[in-house]
Design an enzyme around this catalytic site. Structure first.
Site, PDB file in Angstrom:
ATOM      1  N   THR A  61       0.838  -1.146  -0.199  1.00 34.20           N
ATOM      2  CA  THR A  61       0.043  -0.016  -0.008  1.00 34.20           C
ATOM      3  C   THR A  61       0.769   1.361   0.095  1.00 34.20           C
ATOM      4  O   THR A  61       0.514   2.464  -0.480  1.00 34.20           O
ATOM      5  CB  THR A  61      -0.973  -0.023   1.350  1.00 34.20           C
ATOM      6  OG1 THR A  61      -0.182  -0.387   2.379  1.00 34.20           O
ATOM      7  CG2 THR A  61      -2.212  -0.870   0.993  1.00 34.20           C
ATOM      8  N   ALA A 130       4.350  -8.456   1.666  1.00 35.81           N
ATOM      9  CA  ALA A 130       3.124  -8.323   1.064  1.00 35.81           C
ATOM     10  C   ALA A 130       2.854  -9.229  -0.082  1.00 35.81           C
ATOM     11  O   ALA A 130       2.142  -9.013  -1.079  1.00 35.81           O
ATOM     12  CB  ALA A 130       3.089  -6.750   0.424  1.00 35.81           C
ATOM     13  N   GLU A 332       0.673 -14.529   1.724  1.00 34.89           N
ATOM     14  CA  GLU A 332      -0.470 -14.408   2.468  1.00 34.89           C
ATOM     15  C   GLU A 332      -1.924 -14.897   2.309  1.00 34.89           C
ATOM     16  O   GLU A 332      -2.677 -14.987   3.235  1.00 34.89           O
ATOM     17  CB  GLU A 332      -0.357 -12.862   2.946  1.00 34.89           C
ATOM     18  CG  GLU A 332       0.843 -12.456   3.601  1.00 34.89           C
ATOM     19  CD  GLU A 332       1.014 -10.889   3.397  1.00 34.89           C
ATOM     20  OE1 GLU A 332       1.588 -10.282   4.610  1.00 34.89           O
ATOM     21  OE2 GLU A 332       0.912 -10.365   2.292  1.00 34.89           O
TER      22      GLU A 332
END
Length: 396
Positions: A61, A130, A332
Site C-alpha cells: 500500500t 506483502a 499471505e
C-alpha cells in the site's frame, strides 16, 4: 457491491464460481446434514462445518515499495548468474525466479546459479513482504533476461545473415533457420563479437496509487481469491477440539510452480488456523507481553493438522493482469483461509442451542474460550426452557 471501502473496484471476481466449485467438491450440503444428525445424537461431542471465502489484494500500500531490480550475467560456458532483490526464506522464491529466467532463455534451470540477495549487486531493495516477492523480482529478472535475449537474437541475426524472426531459443539450443547451435555456442560467439553478456533488470508495478489523506485509490494491482471448507469436532465438556478435514480451493493464476504453491497454501492455512485458534497473546499488569517465546506461545504443530487436508489450485485461469507469466501471489492470501477453522468451531458450539444463537467465542478460540462458549449456550438454553414451558398448553 463490487467497490471496496477504499474505492477500488474489484475486477475479475472469481469467488462465486470458486465457492460453488468447493461446495460441490467438498460435499458441503451432504456433510452439513450428516453433521446435524450426528450432533442430534451426540450429547457431548459436537461437529462443526464452515465454508469461508477470501479476497486478498496484492501490492504494497506504500506505492513506492512496488519496485524491484535484478542482475544477470551469462558466462562463456553457458552458465547464468542471477541475483535479485528478494529474500529467500524457505518460500521457494529463488526457484521461481530462476524458473522465469530459464523459461526466457529456454535452458535447463541447472544452468542458473542464484546468489544471496546483496545490495552491492541490486541496490535499494524493497522488503520481501506483502506476498509480492515473486511478482516484483520475477518481473525484474524477466526484464533483464529479455534484454540479454534480445542482444543475443540481434547478434545471431547479424552473424548468420538472417532476420531476427529466424532465431528461436528452444530446449537449450538456438535454431537459426535450418541450423541449430547450442546455447553456450551462441554465447561464446557473442562474447568473441564483443556483445555485452550482462544486464540489470527493473520493474515497477503499474496502475496502482493510493491517497492516504482520503483513504482512497487503487492500492492493489489485482486480487487473489480462495475458499476453505473446514470440519471440526469439539468436546463440549472440556473445550478441546480437533480439525477433522479441510478442503481448500485457491487461485494462483497460471502457477509458476504448482508444487511450491500448494505447499504455500498448506503452510499459510495452518499458520492462519493457529492465529485464530491457539496463538493467544497475554500481557501482564505492566503491559509486558508474557507470551513471547515457544515456552508460552502455542503455535500449531503436526498434531494440530487436519486429519484430512485437501488442497487444489484453480486450473486454467490466468491472471488477467500482466504479472510474471500471468501468475498470482500466494504467500499471505491462504493465511486468511484459517477463518474457516474458527467459524467451524463456533458452528459446533452453536449446535448446543440448536443453531438458534450465535456463541460468543473470541479469537483465538482456545479450548478455554470454546468451553466458555459452550457454557454460554447451555445457560441460554436453560434460561429459555422455563419460558417455553410456560407457553405450553395444559393437557388433562
Amino acid at each position: 457491491r463490487n467497490v471496496t471501502h477504499y474505492y477500488q473496484t474489484v475486477e475479475h471476481n472469481m469467488l462465486e464460481e470458486m465457492t460453488a466449485e468447493l461446495e460441490a467438491s467438498s460435499d458441503y450440503a451432504e456433510r452439513r446434514e450428516s453433521i446435524r444428525r450426528f450432533n442430534a445424537n451426540s450429547p457431548v461431542l459436537k461437529k462443526g462445518l464452515a465454508l469461508t471465502p477470501v479476497k486478498f489484494g496484492i501490492s504494497f500500500t506504500a506505492t513506492f515499495l512496488n519496485q524491484a531490480g535484478a542482475l544477470i550475467h551469462i558466462y562463456t560456458d553457458g552458465s547464468i548468474h542471477l541475483n535479485h532483490g528478494g529474500t529467500e526464506m524457505g518460500q521457494g522464491l529463488n526457484i521461481k525466479v530462476a524458473q522465469v529466467v530459464a523459461q526466457i532463455f529456454q535452458v535447463d534451470i541447472s544452468r542458473i546459479q542464484i546468489t544471496a540477495t546483496n545490495t552491492d549487486k541490486v541496490p535499494n531493495t524493497s522488503p520481501t513482504a506483502a506476498s509480492s516477492g515473486a511478482d516484483l523480482n520475477g518481473k525484474a529478472a524477466q526484464n533483464a533476461a529479455e534484454i540479454l535475449k534480445k542482444r543475443l537474437t540481434e547478434f545471431a541475426a547479424r552473424h548468420y545473415h538472417v532476420t531476427e524472426e529466424d532465431v528461436e531459443f528452444r530446449n537449450g539450443h538456438v535454431r537459426v533457420r535450418e541450423q541449430i547451435v547450442s546455447f553456450e555456442q551462441l554465447v561464446q560467439q557473442a562474447y568473441f563479437a564483443q556483445v555485452s553478456l550482462s544486464s540489470t533488470g527493473f520493474y515497477r508495478t503499474p496502475k496502482i496509487f493510493y491517497d492516504r489523506s482520503q483513504a482512497r485509490g487503487r492500492p492493489f494491482y489485482y486480487f487473489a481469491f480462495g475458499a476453505a471448507c473446514v470440519e471440526v469436532i469439539v468436546d463440549t465438556l472440556t473445550g478441546e477440539y480437533k480439525m477433522l478435514r479441510a478442503d481448500i480451493l485457491h487461485d494462483v493464476g497460471d502457477s509458476l510452480n504448482p508444487a511450491i504453491d500448494i505447499g504455500q497454501v498448506e503452510g499459510g492455512f495452518i499458520q492462519g488456523m493457529g492465529w485464530l485458534t491457539t496463538e493467544e497473546l497475554v500481557w501482564n499488569a505492566k503491559g509486558k507481553l508474557m507470551t513471547n517465546g515457544p515456552a508460552s506461545y502455542k503455535i500449531p504443530a503436526v498434531a494440530d493438522m487436519p486429519l484430512d487436508l485437501r488442497v487444489k489450485l484453480v486450473e486454467n485461469r490466468k491472471n488477467p493482469e500482466d504479472t510474471v507469466f500471468h501468475s498470482k501471489a500466494v504467500g499471505e492470501p491462504p493465511f486468511m483461509l484459517g477463518i474457516a477453522a474458527w467459524c467451524a468451531i463456533k458452528d459446533a458450539v452453536a449446535s448446543l442451542a440448536d443453531y438458534r444463537l450465535q456463541p460468543h467465542v473470541d479469537a483465538p478460540a482456545t479450548p478455554e474460550r470454546v468451553l466458555w462458549g459452550c457454557e454460554q449456550m447451555r445457560k441460554a438454553v436453560a434460561a429459555a426452557q422455563p419460558a417455553e414451558s410456560a407457553r405450553e398448553p395444559v393437557t388433562h
